[in-house]
Design an enzyme around this catalytic site. Sequence first.
Site, PDB file in Angstrom:
ATOM      1  NE  ARG A 131      -1.299   2.573   2.765  1.00 17.66           N
ATOM      2  CZ  ARG A 131      -0.826   3.719   3.223  1.00 17.66           C
ATOM      3  NH1 ARG A 131      -0.779   4.793   2.432  1.00 17.66           N
ATOM      4  NH2 ARG A 131      -0.350   3.828   4.456  1.00 17.66           N
ATOM      5  CG  ASP A 132       3.320   4.315   2.951  1.00 15.79           C
ATOM      6  OD1 ASP A 132       2.862   5.291   2.336  1.00 15.79           O
ATOM      7  OD2 ASP A 132       4.237   4.405   3.789  1.00 15.79           O
ATOM      8  CG  HIS A 141       9.690   7.649   4.914  1.00 15.58           C
ATOM      9  ND1 HIS A 141       9.228   7.993   3.665  1.00 15.58           N
ATOM     10  CD2 HIS A 141       8.658   7.026   5.532  1.00 15.58           C
ATOM     11  CE1 HIS A 141       7.968   7.602   3.533  1.00 15.58           C
ATOM     12  NE2 HIS A 141       7.590   7.023   4.656  1.00 15.58           N
ATOM     13  CB  CYS A 181       6.528  11.363   1.326  1.00 15.59           C
ATOM     14  SG  CYS A 181       5.237  12.589   1.619  1.00 15.59           S
ATOM     15  CG  ASN A 186       7.636   3.551   4.147  1.00 17.06           C
ATOM     16  OD1 ASN A 186       7.281   4.299   5.040  1.00 17.06           O
ATOM     17  ND2 ASN A 186       6.917   3.354   3.058  1.00 17.06           N
TER      18      ASN A 186
END
Length: 297
Positions: free
Chosen positions: A12-13, A206, A237, A246
């Site tokens: 997801r991220d 991160h 991001c 991340n």
Amino acid sequence: MPTVKIVEVGPRDGLQNEKQQVDTASKLELIRRLAASGLTTIEAGAFVSPKWVPQMADSLHILQALELSGSVNYPVLVPNDKGMEQALAAGVREIAVFGAASEGFSQKNINASIAESLARFDSVMATARREGIRVRGYVSCVVDCPYEGPIAPAKVAEVAARLLDMGCYEISLGDTIGTATPNRALDMLEAVSKLVPIAQLAGHFHDTYGMAISNIHACFQAGIRTFDSSIAGLGGCPYARGASGNVATEDVVYLMHGLGVDCGIDLPSLVQTAWFAAGLLGRAPTSKVAQAMATVH
């Protein structure tokens, strides 16, 4: 032996911030491999606008293809009531909501103040309570903001406490642009833990400046037992210029194994999965551990 829970956010991220699209079948294979490596909490998607986040447009299909009643938990990001409706239709057991400790970031990200963004979750939280769905809260920009600079630890604590009061069972503290160092991370954690029990906090770092593992080690020593990470260091991001992804899950697992911490994850299997994940995007993993253990690939 101490234990640590690792929340895998790559599907997801990680993927949502990659420019390259990954097809549904490949995402499902990635999730399957992550679960086979021992991960028990894997973010599987986000019910957000496909116009703004096209990489998550197939989240419903992903969730429908997964065994949601099994031993692996597959939370999804839900930003509003519409997303909550989709989550209910998919049969999810856990959702995540996002806040920020920076007014500037909140405005740039979702065009709303911090207070407005949290108020939007009231009906989502009410539905979650009624349906017996767990809710995890995220706080972005807990150390620095790309628009405002340093963020006061007291502000982070305020937002985290608000999410806790709303009903979130756990609050993930996000170093969104990866500028934290251990002393600053601990200063922030000290402020937050005065309002939110440390057992209900998680670290989300991160690796922009290569400090993520150091920050995780420091927060572990301070009592944090849940950390978010992304396989192969996927993502970043989109609202933070120059921010890399991340921290890589395999780097975190290597650290934990070295500390004698049980996280229930097979590292060689995870490294193979990291190479698979990065390969979907036509590159090598960013993590040192995946590169060092490349012979197992």
